[in-house]
Enzyme design. Structure first.
Site, PDB file in Angstrom:
ATOM      1  N   ASP A  29      -5.670  28.301   2.347  1.00  0.00           N
ATOM      2  CA  ASP A  29      -4.985  27.137   1.777  1.00  0.00           C
ATOM      3  C   ASP A  29      -5.890  26.513   0.715  1.00  0.00           C
ATOM      4  OD1 ASP A  29      -2.518  25.073   2.929  1.00  0.00           O
ATOM      5  OD2 ASP A  29      -3.984  24.299   1.489  1.00  0.00           O
ATOM      6  N   ASN A  86       5.931  23.687   8.838  1.00  0.00           N
ATOM      7  CA  ASN A  86       6.692  22.526   8.380  1.00  0.00           C
ATOM      8  C   ASN A  86       8.007  23.046   7.829  1.00  0.00           C
ATOM      9  OD1 ASN A  86       4.514  20.787   8.949  1.00  0.00           O
ATOM     10  ND2 ASN A  86       3.572  21.281   6.983  1.00  0.00           N
ATOM     11  N   GLY A  92       7.703  17.588   6.016  1.00  0.00           N
ATOM     12  CA  GLY A  92       6.560  17.657   5.120  1.00  0.00           C
ATOM     13  C   GLY A  92       6.431  18.962   4.360  1.00  0.00           C
ATOM     14  N   GLN A  93       7.462  19.813   4.421  1.00  0.00           N
ATOM     15  CA  GLN A  93       7.373  21.074   3.664  1.00  0.00           C
ATOM     16  C   GLN A  93       7.413  20.775   2.168  1.00  0.00           C
ATOM     17  OE1 GLN A  93      10.364  24.046   4.594  1.00  0.00           O
ATOM     18  NE2 GLN A  93       9.308  25.621   3.405  1.00  0.00           N
ATOM     19  N   HIS A  99       5.971  29.597   5.524  1.00  0.00           N
ATOM     20  CA  HIS A  99       4.539  29.860   5.749  1.00  0.00           C
ATOM     21  C   HIS A  99       4.100  29.250   7.052  1.00  0.00           C
ATOM     22  CE1 HIS A  99       5.041  26.240   3.267  1.00  0.00           C
ATOM     23  NE2 HIS A  99       3.990  25.734   3.910  1.00  0.00           N
ATOM     24  N   LEU A 100       3.221  29.967   7.722  1.00  0.00           N
ATOM     25  CA  LEU A 100       2.552  29.451   8.910  1.00  0.00           C
ATOM     26  C   LEU A 100       1.195  28.921   8.477  1.00  0.00           C
ATOM     27  CD1 LEU A 100       4.568  31.700   9.921  1.00  0.00           C
ATOM     28  CD2 LEU A 100       2.998  32.055  11.825  1.00  0.00           C
ATOM     29  N   HIS A 101       0.930  27.657   8.797  1.00  0.00           N
ATOM     30  CA  HIS A 101      -0.423  27.133   8.635  1.00  0.00           C
ATOM     31  C   HIS A 101      -1.205  27.516   9.891  1.00  0.00           C
ATOM     32  CE1 HIS A 101       0.295  23.993   5.428  1.00  0.00           C
ATOM     33  NE2 HIS A 101       1.532  24.092   5.879  1.00  0.00           N
TER      34      HIS A 101
END
Ligand code: AMP
Ligand code: ZN
Length: 113
Positions: A29, A86, A92-93, A99-101
């Site tokens: 990120d 998200n 909050g996207q 995507h996976l955080h």
């Protein structure tokens, strides 16, 4: 192609890649919220979690989670880590490519706020 993460997947925008295969890519990120903070994305464009297809994307969904698990382990998150998706603006996207955080290597609290 408008989507930022499609451009990263295509190599048109640079990213610090940690892993890639036919289905998925993982990269750091750009604005990390923990010592370990990477994203796992499908190569194909899927906007949000809502848009995963129950039939066609079943194995892809599992694969993304397993990539997250394997990299978290490799990056030393043996004491704990968090996986976050998200989904949609209220959550909050900001980038509308699924995507996976994966966050780790610091204490994480609940609820996230
Ligand atoms: P979300 O708010 O869940 O949509 O998360 C989007 C994430 O993408 C944020 O954590 C951003 O820091 C991250 N991000 C945005 N642009 C880039 C980029 N070019 N490379 C890597 N990560 C990015
Ligand atoms: Zn995309």
């Amino acid at each position: 192609m408008e989507c930022l993460f499609c451009k990263i997947a295509a190599g048109e925008i640079p990213a610090q890649r940690l892993y890639e295969d036919d289905l998925a890519i993982a990269f750091q990120d750009v604005n990390p919220q923990a010592p370990v903070h990477f994203l796992v994305i499908p190569r194909k464009h899927i906007a949000t979690l809502h848009d995963l297809d129950e039939q066609a994307d079943k194995s892809l969904a599992g694969h993304l989670l397993l990539v997250a698990q394997r990299l978290a382990r490799q990056l030393g998150c043996d004491k704990g880590f968090r996986v976050v998706i998200n989904s949609d603006a209220l959550a909050g996207q900001t980038v509308f490519h699924l995507h996976l955080h994966v966050l780790g290597q610091r204490p994480l609290y609940w609820p996230p706020g």
